[in-house]
Design a protein around this motif. Structure first.
Motif, PDB file in Angstrom:
ATOM      1  N   MET A  65       0.867  -1.329   0.084  1.00  0.00           N
ATOM      2  CA  MET A  65      -0.071   0.111  -0.039  1.00  0.00           C
ATOM      3  C   MET A  65       0.849   1.204  -0.052  1.00  0.00           C
ATOM      4  N   VAL A  66       0.455   2.249  -0.697  1.00  0.00           N
ATOM      5  CA  VAL A  66       1.332   3.643  -0.933  1.00  0.00           C
ATOM      6  C   VAL A  66       1.847   3.934   0.372  1.00  0.00           C
ATOM      7  N   ASP A  67       1.130   4.161   1.601  1.00  0.00           N
ATOM      8  CA  ASP A  67       1.809   4.556   2.829  1.00  0.00           C
ATOM      9  C   ASP A  67       2.865   3.350   3.362  1.00  0.00           C
ATOM     10  N   GLU A  68       2.613   2.150   3.028  1.00  0.00           N
ATOM     11  CA  GLU A  68       3.746   1.402   3.512  1.00  0.00           C
ATOM     12  C   GLU A  68       4.697   1.390   2.707  1.00  0.00           C
ATOM     13  N   ALA A  69       4.671   1.800   1.146  1.00  0.00           N
ATOM     14  CA  ALA A  69       5.725   1.915   0.496  1.00  0.00           C
ATOM     15  C   ALA A  69       6.527   3.193   0.803  1.00  0.00           C
ATOM     16  N   GLU A  70       6.031   4.231   1.303  1.00  0.00           N
ATOM     17  CA  GLU A  70       6.519   5.400   1.532  1.00  0.00           C
ATOM     18  C   GLU A  70       7.429   5.297   2.693  1.00  0.00           C
ATOM     19  N   ALA A  71       6.952   4.474   3.758  1.00  0.00           N
ATOM     20  CA  ALA A  71       7.441   4.391   5.025  1.00  0.00           C
ATOM     21  C   ALA A  71       8.884   3.504   4.793  1.00  0.00           C
ATOM     22  N   ALA A  72       8.583   2.533   3.691  1.00  0.00           N
ATOM     23  CA  ALA A  72       9.753   1.598   3.480  1.00  0.00           C
ATOM     24  C   ALA A  72      10.871   2.537   2.809  1.00  0.00           C
ATOM     25  N   ILE A  73      10.605   3.280   1.985  1.00  0.00           N
ATOM     26  CA  ILE A  73      11.501   4.212   1.063  1.00  0.00           C
ATOM     27  C   ILE A  73      12.195   5.128   1.912  1.00  0.00           C
ATOM     28  N   ARG A  74      11.411   5.746   3.232  1.00  0.00           N
ATOM     29  CA  ARG A  74      11.946   6.725   3.948  1.00  0.00           C
ATOM     30  C   ARG A  74      12.826   5.926   4.950  1.00  0.00           C
ATOM     31  N   LYS A 109       4.334  10.567  -7.360  1.00  0.00           N
ATOM     32  CA  LYS A 109       3.362   9.598  -7.340  1.00  0.00           C
ATOM     33  C   LYS A 109       2.218   9.824  -8.506  1.00  0.00           C
ATOM     34  N   ILE A 110       2.372   8.848  -9.069  1.00  0.00           N
ATOM     35  CA  ILE A 110       1.395   8.910 -10.370  1.00  0.00           C
ATOM     36  C   ILE A 110       0.318   7.776 -10.219  1.00  0.00           C
ATOM     37  N   SER A 111      -0.977   8.440 -10.616  1.00  0.00           N
ATOM     38  CA  SER A 111      -2.201   7.474 -10.465  1.00  0.00           C
ATOM     39  C   SER A 111      -2.361   6.630 -11.659  1.00  0.00           C
ATOM     40  N   VAL A 112      -2.955   5.556 -11.524  1.00  0.00           N
ATOM     41  CA  VAL A 112      -3.225   4.637 -12.730  1.00  0.00           C
ATOM     42  C   VAL A 112      -4.183   3.823 -12.401  1.00  0.00           C
ATOM     43  N   ALA A 113      -5.019   3.343 -13.297  1.00  0.00           N
ATOM     44  CA  ALA A 113      -5.973   2.673 -13.183  1.00  0.00           C
ATOM     45  C   ALA A 113      -5.874   0.838 -13.366  1.00  0.00           C
ATOM     46  N   ASP A 114      -6.189   0.226 -12.340  1.00  0.00           N
ATOM     47  CA  ASP A 114      -5.891  -1.284 -12.461  1.00  0.00           C
ATOM     48  C   ASP A 114      -7.177  -1.906 -11.529  1.00  0.00           C
ATOM     49  N   PRO A 115      -8.295  -2.330 -12.186  1.00  0.00           N
ATOM     50  CA  PRO A 115      -9.280  -2.945 -11.593  1.00  0.00           C
ATOM     51  C   PRO A 115      -9.123  -4.103 -10.720  1.00  0.00           C
ATOM     52  N   GLU A 116      -8.012  -4.918 -11.143  1.00  0.00           N
ATOM     53  CA  GLU A 116      -7.736  -5.909 -10.430  1.00  0.00           C
ATOM     54  C   GLU A 116      -6.706  -5.601  -8.748  1.00  0.00           C
ATOM     55  N   LYS A 117      -6.431  -4.311  -8.752  1.00  0.00           N
ATOM     56  CA  LYS A 117      -5.588  -4.084  -7.687  1.00  0.00           C
ATOM     57  C   LYS A 117      -6.434  -3.243  -6.680  1.00  0.00           C
ATOM     58  N   GLU A 118      -6.320  -3.274  -5.531  1.00  0.00           N
ATOM     59  CA  GLU A 118      -6.864  -2.296  -4.438  1.00  0.00           C
ATOM     60  C   GLU A 118      -6.476  -1.104  -4.715  1.00  0.00           C
ATOM     61  N   VAL A 119      -7.399  -0.022  -4.404  1.00  0.00           N
ATOM     62  CA  VAL A 119      -6.938   1.440  -4.467  1.00  0.00           C
ATOM     63  C   VAL A 119      -5.936   1.574  -3.446  1.00  0.00           C
ATOM     64  N   GLY A 120      -4.703   2.298  -3.934  1.00  0.00           N
ATOM     65  CA  GLY A 120      -3.731   2.832  -3.118  1.00  0.00           C
ATOM     66  C   GLY A 120      -2.500   1.796  -3.272  1.00  0.00           C
ATOM     67  N   VAL A 175       0.658   4.443  -8.538  1.00  0.00           N
ATOM     68  CA  VAL A 175      -0.364   3.864  -7.482  1.00  0.00           C
ATOM     69  C   VAL A 175      -1.525   3.905  -7.945  1.00  0.00           C
ATOM     70  N   VAL A 176      -2.205   2.630  -7.724  1.00  0.00           N
ATOM     71  CA  VAL A 176      -3.795   2.502  -8.047  1.00  0.00           C
ATOM     72  C   VAL A 176      -4.790   3.516  -7.544  1.00  0.00           C
ATOM     73  N   GLY A 177      -5.403   4.328  -8.246  1.00  0.00           N
ATOM     74  CA  GLY A 177      -6.606   5.269  -8.011  1.00  0.00           C
ATOM     75  C   GLY A 177      -5.847   6.448  -7.656  1.00  0.00           C
ATOM     76  N   PRO A 178      -6.745   7.589  -7.009  1.00  0.00           N
ATOM     77  CA  PRO A 178      -6.288   8.851  -7.068  1.00  0.00           C
ATOM     78  C   PRO A 178      -5.104   9.161  -5.937  1.00  0.00           C
ATOM     79  N   VAL A 179      -4.154   9.968  -6.088  1.00  0.00           N
ATOM     80  CA  VAL A 179      -3.144   9.857  -4.952  1.00  0.00           C
ATOM     81  C   VAL A 179      -3.105  11.479  -4.319  1.00  0.00           C
ATOM     82  N   GLU A 180      -2.761  11.481  -3.509  1.00  0.00           N
ATOM     83  CA  GLU A 180      -2.471  12.858  -2.620  1.00  0.00           C
ATOM     84  C   GLU A 180      -1.211  13.106  -2.739  1.00  0.00           C
ATOM     85  N   SER A 181      -1.340  14.729  -3.198  1.00  0.00           N
ATOM     86  CA  SER A 181       0.223  15.181  -3.246  1.00  0.00           C
ATOM     87  C   SER A 181       0.928  15.495  -1.828  1.00  0.00           C
ATOM     88  N   ASP A 182       2.379  15.319  -1.811  1.00  0.00           N
ATOM     89  CA  ASP A 182       2.918  15.814  -0.557  1.00  0.00           C
ATOM     90  C   ASP A 182       3.002  17.252  -0.282  1.00  0.00           C
TER      91      ASP A 182
END
Length: 258
Positions: free
Chosen positions: A196-205, A214-225, A250-257
């Motif tokens: 998940m995006v928050d987990e990925a950010e924590a791992a990166i930092r 962070k780029i928003s993409v569509a993927d109906p087979e994946k959970e949003v985020g 990241v799947v779905g809308p993403v928030e800017s930092d």
């Protein structure tokens, strides 16, 4: 008897008139001849501009104008010619009386010593302000790999590291080594795809890396985020340096930092 008295009175008046005329003449001579001559009444001299003149040039210029000088202060100014005039009082073009004393500040030949400040761990901007406040100059700035971006890592004088408190001449140039925000340690690119995006950010930092775009993409087979792609990719042999940036898709809308 009457004729004698009249003549005597006439002579007396003449004598009184002569006395009054002499008194008036002396009065006028004192105020309009003697007094102006002794006090230079009504006569002024224009103060010349002495700045940047040598001591000898200043003295000759003042002597020609019947003026004197006194050194009120000596100071060191980096880049200025020693033993020249820095400031003067009264200022140029002022009107003064003959024999007036002009007070001057002279640039000294030997710079005073000042203590080297502690610049290590300060930001580059703070280090510049510290140097300026002590009359020291900024020398070369060398950026080296370090996660502490724009932080001073080493302070050097004449090519050698210099400890805080060491006496250096005012106007000395101090070289700095500054962190570029990128560490020198290289390691394998961490794999955050599938997190998940928050987990990925924590791992990166946590790996001393930075989260990039962070780029928003569509993927109906994946959970949003869910992170479905990263750059650089975690391929075998792919390495990354401390402080560098990782971009995420990241799947779905993403928030800017921001």
């Amino acid at each position: 008897m009457t004729k004698i008295s009249t003549r005597s009175l006439f002579d007396l008046l003449i004598q009184i008139g002569i006395i009054l005329a002499l008194v008036a003449a002396l009065f006028l001579a004192f105020f309009f001849i003697y007094l102006p001559f002794t006090t230079n009444h009504g006569q002024t001299i224009t103060v010349p501009d002495l700045k940047d003149l040598s001591v000898d040039e200043m003295q000759n210029l003042l002597d020609d104008r019947n003026l004197r000088y006194e050194v009120s202060d000596c100071t060191y100014v980096s880049g200025k010619q020693p033993l020249t005039v820095l400031q003067q009082y009264p200022r140029p073009n002022s009107k003064v009386k003959e024999d007036r004393k002009i007070y001057v500040t002279i640039i000294r030949r030997i710079p005073p010593m000042v203590p080297m400040p502690q610049l290590v761990n300060l930001t580059f901007q703070s280090a510049k302000l510290n140097l300026r406040s002590l009359g020291l100059e900024m020398g070369e700035q060398k950026y080296v790999p370090d996660v502490a971006k724009n932080a001073v890592l080493h302070q050097l004088y004449n090519g050698k590291e210099i400890a805080p408190g060491t006496q250096v001449p005012k106007g000395a140039k101090i070289d700095l080594e500054i962190g570029d925000g990128l560490g020198s340690t290289m390691f394998e690119v961490p794999n955050v795809v599938g997190l998940m995006v928050d987990e990925a950010e924590a791992a990166i930092r946590g790996s001393n890396l930075k989260v990039g775009t962070k780029i928003s993409v569509a993927d109906p087979e994946k959970e949003v985020g869910t992170v479905v792609r990263q750059h650089p990719e975690a391929r075998p042999g792919e390495r990354i340096r401390v402080g560098e940036t990782m971009d995420l898709w990241v799947v779905g809308p993403v928030e800017s930092d921001q």
